[in-house]
Design an enzyme around this catalytic site. Structure first.
Site, PDB file in Angstrom:
ATOM      1  N   SER A 157       0.834  -1.197   0.000  1.00 24.93           N
ATOM      2  CA  SER A 157       0.000   0.000   0.000  1.00 24.93           C
ATOM      3  C   SER A 157       0.877   1.259   0.000  1.00 24.93           C
ATOM      4  O   SER A 157       1.658   1.459  -0.934  1.00 24.93           O
ATOM      5  CB  SER A 157      -0.963  -0.044   1.195  1.00 24.93           C
ATOM      6  OG  SER A 157      -1.985   0.910   1.056  1.00 24.93           O
ATOM      7  N   ASP A 252     -10.212  -3.762  -4.956  1.00 20.81           N
ATOM      8  CA  ASP A 252      -9.327  -2.789  -4.313  1.00 20.81           C
ATOM      9  C   ASP A 252      -9.352  -1.511  -5.126  1.00 20.81           C
ATOM     10  O   ASP A 252      -9.184  -1.542  -6.350  1.00 20.81           O
ATOM     11  CB  ASP A 252      -7.909  -3.364  -4.252  1.00 20.81           C
ATOM     12  CG  ASP A 252      -6.885  -2.441  -3.610  1.00 20.81           C
ATOM     13  OD1 ASP A 252      -7.268  -1.372  -3.082  1.00 20.81           O
ATOM     14  OD2 ASP A 252      -5.694  -2.786  -3.655  1.00 20.81           O
ATOM     15  N   HIS A 282      -8.024  -5.093  -0.625  1.00 23.23           N
ATOM     16  CA  HIS A 282      -6.860  -4.349  -0.158  1.00 23.23           C
ATOM     17  C   HIS A 282      -6.510  -4.791   1.265  1.00 23.23           C
ATOM     18  O   HIS A 282      -7.379  -5.020   2.091  1.00 23.23           O
ATOM     19  CB  HIS A 282      -7.163  -2.846  -0.177  1.00 23.23           C
ATOM     20  CG  HIS A 282      -5.960  -2.008   0.082  1.00 23.23           C
ATOM     21  ND1 HIS A 282      -5.079  -1.658  -0.914  1.00 23.23           N
ATOM     22  CD2 HIS A 282      -5.476  -1.465   1.235  1.00 23.23           C
ATOM     23  CE1 HIS A 282      -4.111  -0.926  -0.395  1.00 23.23           C
ATOM     24  NE2 HIS A 282      -4.316  -0.799   0.909  1.00 23.23           N
TER      25      HIS A 282
END
Length: 320
Positions: A157, A252, A282
């Protein structure tokens, strides 16, 4: 949610029932404390030969790193790892179990960098800290039992953003490039105008509005958010960058920018292994205790790192 695994659906249902304010509306202390609610999803800590905490110098502070050494005899390959959390939340204590699992599965020494967080420390501070962690690992390779020619970077991320930016910064400075970049559902473009950012804007964990707010905390000046070191997808060229393993999840908001980055890397003749998970959301790196996709993904990552030359043999990463 057709195609989303029952395990991921259960996680989303539990998190929705737990409630809590969106990150963009909550005090920082509340958001940071709330991250510990993810601990039960991470599974049991993987066994390793050694785990050591150190402090290393960065430009603006002495920062903590945690060094994970797998069983076996070195020299090992290494991944300098940057945890996710929108550049704002999380730390190497919270990410301990994912980093243990990354080391255990890949057979790499993992050097986890506790970079300073926005909004108190916006860009370029987190990137400077991550780059310092990469350079420190390179400079201390012998001491760490690491092979200097096989030191890569990794992140999930926001950490994936930082890993990609470390590679771009090394290229910009004409310094030693990482041997590989492992980008796990990376945040790469603050525009958030992709189909996935619209389709999964709410209800799938990370929301588009929280991500938009997080970009503004990390890079408060709008002009900075169009530069490559902040937003790697904005880079004019991706040529000459390290080989890449890029992980994306179907459900996501960051899916499409990760896919686009992998495509651009490959088009620039950078050896690239794209890994896409049709059933996942995610953050699933942190769900090894609840989602079988996490174990499957890390096994694929191991094979991807072998494909791009970070891991040399099956014995090195599996039979330790």
């Amino acid at each position: 949610m057709t195609g989303l695994s029952a395990q991921a659906q259960a996680v989303l249902a539990e998190r929705a029932e737990a409630g809590g304010r969106p990150m963009r509306e909550a005090p920082l202390e509340e958001s940071r404390a709330g991250q510990w609610e993810w601990l039960p999803y991470m599974g049991e800590p993987a066994d390793l030969a050694k785990v050591e905490d150190r402090f290393i110098p960065s430009r603006s502070a002495e920062i903590p790193v945690r060094i994970y050494t797998p069983p076996g005899e070195g020299p090992f390959p290494a991944l300098v790892a940057f945890h996710g959390g929108c550049w704002i939340v999380g730390n190497i204590d919270l990410a301990d179990r994912p980093h243990r699992l990354l080391s255990s599965t890949t057979g790499c020494v993992v050097v986890a960098v506790n970079y300073q967080k926005a909004p108190e420390h916006p860009f370029p501070v987190p990137l400077e800290d991550c780059y310092a962690g990469y350079r420190w690992t390179f400079d201390h390779a012998d001491e760490l039992g690491v092979e200097r020619s096989r030191i890569g970077v990794a992140g999930d991320s926001a950490g994936g953003n930082l890993a990609a930016a470390v590679c771009l910064k090394a290229r910009e400075l004409n310094e030693q490039l990482p041997a590989a970049q492992l980008l796990i559902y990376p945040a790469l473009d603050p525009q958030l105008e992709t189909a996935s950012a619209k389709e999964f804007a709410d209800g799938y964990g990370l929301t588009t509005e929280d991500m938009r707010w997080s970009w503004e905390q990390y890079a408060p000046e709008a002009a900075a958010r169009s530069t490559a070191l902040v937003a790697p997808l904005q880079a004019a060229s991706l040529g000459g960058l390290p080989p890449a393993v890029v992980v994306t999840a179907e459900f996501d908001i960051l899916r499409d920018e990760g896919l686009a980055y992998a495509e651009r890397l490959a088009a620039a003749d950078v050896p690239t292994v794209p890994l896409h998970y049709q059933d996942s959301i995610h953050g699933f790196l942190w769900m090894a205790g609840r989602a079988e996709a996490t174990t499957r993904m890390l096994g694929d990552v191991r094979e991807g790192l072998r494909t791009v030359g970070m891991i040399r043999s099956r014995i090195e990463s599996v039979d330790r």
